[in-house]
Design an enzyme around this catalytic site. Sequence first.
Site, PDB file in Angstrom:
ATOM      1  N   GLU A 232      20.955 -37.705  22.691  1.00  0.00           N
ATOM      2  CA  GLU A 232      21.389 -37.315  21.343  1.00  0.00           C
ATOM      3  C   GLU A 232      20.904 -35.896  21.097  1.00  0.00           C
ATOM      4  O   GLU A 232      19.697 -35.667  20.993  1.00  0.00           O
ATOM      5  CB  GLU A 232      20.767 -38.250  20.289  1.00  0.00           C
ATOM      6  CG  GLU A 232      21.112 -39.719  20.441  1.00  0.00           C
ATOM      7  CD  GLU A 232      22.497 -40.048  19.916  1.00  0.00           C
ATOM      8  OE1 GLU A 232      23.197 -39.151  19.400  1.00  0.00           O
ATOM      9  OE2 GLU A 232      22.893 -41.219  20.041  1.00  0.00           O
ATOM     10  N   CYS A 266      20.081 -32.318  12.461  1.00  0.00           N
ATOM     11  CA  CYS A 266      21.085 -32.261  13.533  1.00  0.00           C
ATOM     12  C   CYS A 266      22.485 -32.426  12.982  1.00  0.00           C
ATOM     13  O   CYS A 266      23.420 -31.782  13.431  1.00  0.00           O
ATOM     14  CB  CYS A 266      20.789 -33.328  14.584  1.00  0.00           C
ATOM     15  SG  CYS A 266      20.725 -34.996  13.930  1.00  0.00           S
TER      16      CYS A 266
HETATM   17  P1  NAD Z   1      13.310 -30.258  21.786  1.00  0.00           P
HETATM   18  O1  NAD Z   1      14.432 -30.421  22.715  1.00  0.00           O
HETATM   19  O2  NAD Z   1      12.555 -28.986  21.822  1.00  0.00           O
HETATM   20  O3  NAD Z   1      12.219 -31.404  21.985  1.00  0.00           O
HETATM   21  C1  NAD Z   1      12.545 -32.772  21.859  1.00  0.00           C
HETATM   22  C2  NAD Z   1      11.510 -33.585  22.593  1.00  0.00           C
HETATM   23  O4  NAD Z   1      11.640 -33.355  23.996  1.00  0.00           O
HETATM   24  C3  NAD Z   1      10.066 -33.272  22.239  1.00  0.00           C
HETATM   25  O5  NAD Z   1       9.355 -34.473  22.122  1.00  0.00           O
HETATM   26  C4  NAD Z   1       9.600 -32.468  23.436  1.00  0.00           C
HETATM   27  O6  NAD Z   1       8.219 -32.528  23.673  1.00  0.00           O
HETATM   28  C5  NAD Z   1      10.366 -33.127  24.569  1.00  0.00           C
HETATM   29  N1  NAD Z   1      10.538 -32.306  25.769  1.00  0.00           N
HETATM   30  C6  NAD Z   1      10.503 -30.962  25.893  1.00  0.00           C
HETATM   31  N2  NAD Z   1      10.736 -30.596  27.170  1.00  0.00           N
HETATM   32  C7  NAD Z   1      10.924 -31.733  27.883  1.00  0.00           C
HETATM   33  C8  NAD Z   1      11.240 -32.014  29.242  1.00  0.00           C
HETATM   34  N3  NAD Z   1      11.402 -31.061  30.141  1.00  0.00           N
HETATM   35  N4  NAD Z   1      11.385 -33.305  29.623  1.00  0.00           N
HETATM   36  C9  NAD Z   1      11.263 -34.300  28.703  1.00  0.00           C
HETATM   37  N5  NAD Z   1      10.971 -34.093  27.395  1.00  0.00           N
HETATM   38  C10 NAD Z   1      10.808 -32.827  26.996  1.00  0.00           C
HETATM   39  O7  NAD Z   1      13.913 -30.527  20.335  1.00  0.00           O
HETATM   40  P2  NAD Z   1      13.188 -30.397  18.935  1.00  0.00           P
HETATM   41  O8  NAD Z   1      13.013 -28.945  18.627  1.00  0.00           O
HETATM   42  O9  NAD Z   1      12.006 -31.289  18.869  1.00  0.00           O
HETATM   43  O10 NAD Z   1      14.286 -31.022  17.961  1.00  0.00           O
HETATM   44  C11 NAD Z   1      15.324 -30.305  17.403  1.00  0.00           C
HETATM   45  C12 NAD Z   1      16.619 -30.564  18.134  1.00  0.00           C
HETATM   46  O11 NAD Z   1      16.897 -31.953  18.128  1.00  0.00           O
HETATM   47  C13 NAD Z   1      17.825 -29.912  17.476  1.00  0.00           C
HETATM   48  O12 NAD Z   1      18.681 -29.394  18.448  1.00  0.00           O
HETATM   49  C14 NAD Z   1      18.486 -31.072  16.744  1.00  0.00           C
HETATM   50  O13 NAD Z   1      19.851 -30.885  16.487  1.00  0.00           O
HETATM   51  C15 NAD Z   1      18.239 -32.182  17.703  1.00  0.00           C
HETATM   52  N6  NAD Z   1      18.347 -33.484  17.041  1.00  0.00           N
HETATM   53  C16 NAD Z   1      19.390 -34.291  17.374  1.00  0.00           C
HETATM   54  C17 NAD Z   1      19.544 -35.516  16.740  1.00  0.00           C
HETATM   55  C18 NAD Z   1      20.685 -36.438  17.093  1.00  0.00           C
HETATM   56  O14 NAD Z   1      20.593 -37.614  16.789  1.00  0.00           O
HETATM   57  N7  NAD Z   1      21.747 -35.985  17.723  1.00  0.00           N
HETATM   58  C19 NAD Z   1      18.613 -35.921  15.779  1.00  0.00           C
HETATM   59  C20 NAD Z   1      17.575 -35.078  15.460  1.00  0.00           C
HETATM   60  C21 NAD Z   1      17.440 -33.860  16.108  1.00  0.00           C
END
Ligand code: NAD
Length: 486
Positions: A232, A266
């Site tokens: 997601e 998001c």
């Molecule tokens: P992010 O991608 O920076 O981080 C998300 C998570 O992934 C964190 O817990 C992070 O520690 C982890 N992570 C980072 N690198 C990783 C790796 N290499 N392997 C595994 N895990 C890793 O996102 P964010 O800044 O925390 O959140 C914002 C983003 O999330 C925005 O793009 C937003 O649109 C999206 N979002 C989507 C939804 C949806 O349901 N579609 C809902 C909420 C947020």
Amino acid sequence: MSTFTSLNPASGDTIASFPIMDERSVHTVVEDAREAGGWWAQLGYAERKARLLKWRTIIVSRMDELAELMHREGGKPLDDALLEITLTVEHIDWAAKHAARVLGRKAVSPGLLLSNHGASVRRVPYGVIGVIGPWNYPLFTPMGSIAYALAAGNAVVFKPSEFTPAVGQWITESFGEVVPERPVLQLITGFGDTGAALCASGVDKLAFTGSSTTGQKVMATCAQSLTPVLVECGGKDVMIVDHDADIEAAAQAAVWGGMANAGQTCIGTERVYAHAKVYDEVLGRISAIARDLSAGSGPDASYGPMTMPSQLDVIRRHVDDALTRGGTATVGGRESIKDPYVEPVVLSGVPEDSAAVQEETFGPVLIVNKVADIDEAIERANATPYGLAAAVFSRARGEEIVARLRCGMASINSVISFAGIPALPFGGVGASGFGRIHGEDGLREFARTQSVAKLRIPIPLVLTSFARPKWAVKFTAGAVRRRFRG
Ligand code: NAD
């Protein structure tokens, strides 16, 4: 083990410290979860439902305490935190009450050829689900996976964002009160490396919510072990305002959809395409409403600080690019971007190929562009790599417009409302990811399908046997030929 601290984004005060868990400790947690998952699965739907409903009630009884923590750690206003909790509780309740119906064993027709068999489909829990969450909705978003995975009979290992680990801890500890026997829902904390370790830990499925870039990394790591993934990701959601729309309702919805939670949503509205006949009125009302908003951390603030400091650079780049390339700011502008707050920005006439139109901004910035007609609105709406959600304001043809949009979810004459309806699946297409949380699809994501054919009436004619008579296949093929002859 080294630690990191989670900070209040408004004041910079420390909330708490958490371990940065390495590969080995993540592996140990997943091993414990495996044993706990077996125990949880054999409790059965009724007992799991009872536990999940108890959990729901605990969360409701401590709403204020949880909202306060979400406000301090993520920066969102208390009312927004309360709204997030309210929606989340509805989902826990729905998942608990519907899991048996959706996932329970179902008989299907065996068809003519094998009519002496019974046929059924079973949905079996995967075992251990790894859930990786973002910070912007630290409760609602991961719970779309956690609650549904638990209801389906899995154990869950949850890695919250490094910006909101205390909310993650609250979630796992409160669940522990209703399931004290085994570690069915566990917390792991750390940065990206800890998330990557979870992807490689041997979990049976990985549910990721976050940015598209990280989603690609998660998929690459999971691909090494063919671990299935649910992804997601971000969006660049659109609102289309038709010439017959209720303009006041559309403008209120656009500003809320774009600026609530400081635009860090998001499924937040980032682009508005308004029909030329009503464009001036739409832009005027959106600008007037946005001008009255204020960013801050007090009780009167419309929204809070940017939770993740690095997002300020993205917002600055997008606003800069839009203005340099001919866009106009009707509210705010470059000067609106302060640390840690961003005041409302409304831009109009922004070129379609600019970063502000094509990339996720994730700030309180709304682009309002004019379109000649609905065909042009739809074409522009569909012209980004993302495809998460959309809103359409139209009295006559909302359904018709939605049917032509490339997105996973839509609201007609409202904004973001699909997220509060537990029966509606949630997810996107393209760069917004794939798979679904919420609703029946959301439950099925967390169970693997097992198909069973059971011989009920033995007959002498067994096609799958070397002992079958010489004429058997030809006879059966002839019968099929006669049946489907044109
Ligand atoms: P992010 O991608 O920076 O981080 C998300 C998570 O992934 C964190 O817990 C992070 O520690 C982890 N992570 C980072 N690198 C990783 C790796 N290499 N392997 C595994 N895990 C890793 O996102 P964010 O800044 O925390 O959140 C914002 C983003 O999330 C925005 O793009 C937003 O649109 C999206 N979002 C989507 C939804 C949806 O349901 N579609 C809902 C909420 C947020």
